[in-house]
Motif scaffolding. Structure first.
Motif, PDB file in Angstrom:
ATOM      1  N   HIS A  90       0.765  -1.285  -0.037  1.00  0.00           N
ATOM      2  CA  HIS A  90       0.030  -0.007  -0.074  1.00  0.00           C
ATOM      3  C   HIS A  90       0.845   1.290   0.050  1.00  0.00           C
ATOM      4  O   HIS A  90       0.430   2.241  -0.519  1.00  0.00           O
ATOM      5  N   ASP A 111     -10.406  -0.044   2.668  1.00  0.00           N
ATOM      6  CA  ASP A 111      -9.119  -0.750   3.317  1.00  0.00           C
ATOM      7  C   ASP A 111      -9.722  -1.256   4.601  1.00  0.00           C
ATOM      8  O   ASP A 111     -10.646  -0.629   5.252  1.00  0.00           O
ATOM      9  N   ASP A 115      -4.274   2.462   8.306  1.00  0.00           N
ATOM     10  CA  ASP A 115      -2.822   2.742   7.868  1.00  0.00           C
ATOM     11  C   ASP A 115      -2.839   4.104   8.388  1.00  0.00           C
ATOM     12  O   ASP A 115      -2.069   4.953   7.542  1.00  0.00           O
ATOM     13  N   HIS A 127       3.563   0.273   4.834  1.00  0.00           N
ATOM     14  CA  HIS A 127       2.309  -0.037   4.136  1.00  0.00           C
ATOM     15  C   HIS A 127       1.210   0.413   5.287  1.00  0.00           C
ATOM     16  O   HIS A 127       0.039   0.826   5.064  1.00  0.00           O
ATOM     17  N   ASP A 186      -7.281  -1.100  -1.037  1.00  0.00           N
ATOM     18  CA  ASP A 186      -6.391  -2.226  -0.453  1.00  0.00           C
ATOM     19  C   ASP A 186      -7.370  -3.278  -0.621  1.00  0.00           C
ATOM     20  O   ASP A 186      -8.552  -3.146  -0.019  1.00  0.00           O
TER      21      ASP A 186
HETATM   22 MN   LIG Z   1      -3.779  -0.775   3.461  1.00  0.00          MN
END
Ligand SMILES: [Mn+2]
Length: 258
Positions: A90, A111, A115, A127, A186
């Motif tokens: 990512h 996602d 993150d 990531h 993601d």
């Molecule tokens: Mn991610």
């Protein structure tokens, strides 16, 4: 490496697929470096006609670049084409997002994870920290599918007014997006029953139709400037094919009239 749909390289193409076999900080299952080639290979199996849209999306003109392996090269990619980057981990989203004018730009992040870690394993360019780094120059981040995060991340989200949707409400999500949108997908945002092969799987994710309905609405209501599809950690056909189909749906939504 193959090209998307096995199409010949084509200078005038409006859509540019950029394979980014970059893997430096994966923490659990390794193999995202093989994601781009698996998606390109699986794209050979796609049906060219999209019956939902009533078009053959490839006719917009698609070309595939040679793989880009460094983050600094990603930041220099041109902006006059519609780029769909294939990860890789990512972290690649950071330079891809940075290259745009941030005014009136939202980042839609699909996602399982926020993150938003300040650093991960001592690494600020990880990531698990990628959206935290993005938030340092653009706080207009809209997160969908998040179901695994630390308290620090949760507090950061609240303090910085990051829009994290723990409930899936398409109308509200789209309303929270600015005029221009960069979409970062993601693949672990999906439920593992849809895409099992990801670096950090997490149960309870988004279903195929839910993600497509959201994407269709975003493309019809906002100007999407670019996309990435990251974190495929290929080991079987299902995940690679589904990721390839997702990429082709993005091309379809991009090329259908708003
Ligand atoms: Mn991610």
């Amino acid at each position: 490496m193959k090209t998307f749909l096995n199409l010949p390289k084509f200078r005038e193409a409006k859509v540019v697929i950029v394979p980014v076999p970059y893997e430096s900080t994966t923490s659990y299952k390794k193999g995202t470096v093989n994601g781009p080639s698996a998606i390109l290979k699986a794209s050979n199996e796609l049906y060219l006609y999209d019956h939902e849209l009533g078009i053959e999306p490839y006719s917009v003109g698609i070309t595939t670049l040679d793989p880009v392996k460094s983050l600094s090269k990603l930041e220099k990619l041109k902006k006059d084409k519609f780029v769909i980057a294939l990860g890789g981990e990512h972290t690649i989203s950071l330079p891809l997002i940075k290259r745009f004018d941030q005014k009136d730009l939202s980042i839609l992040q699909i996602d399982a994870h926020a993150d938003m870690k300040g650093a991960f394993d001592g690494n600020k360019l990880s990531h698990a920290s990628v959206m935290r780094r993005v938030s340092e120059f653009n706080k207009n981040i809209v997160q969908v599918g998040v179901r695994a995060l630390d308290k620090d991340e949760f507090d950061y989200i609240k303090e910085n007014k990051i829009k994290t949707f723990f409930e899936f409400d398409i109308a509200k999500i789209v309303k929270s997006l600015k005029k221009r949108v960069y979409i970062s997908i993601d693949l672990d945002g999906f439920d593992p029953s849809v895409i099992p092969d990801v670096g950090t799987p997490e149960p309870g994710g988004l279903l195929w139709d839910e993600v497509l309905s959201l994407l269709k609405e975003v493309f019809s209501k906002r100007e999407v400037v670019g996309c990435d599809v990251v974190e495929l950690c290929p080991s079987g056909e299902l995940s690679s094919y589904t990721a390839a189909k997702l990429v082709y749906k993005l091309v379809g939504y991009y090329s259908s009239p708003r």
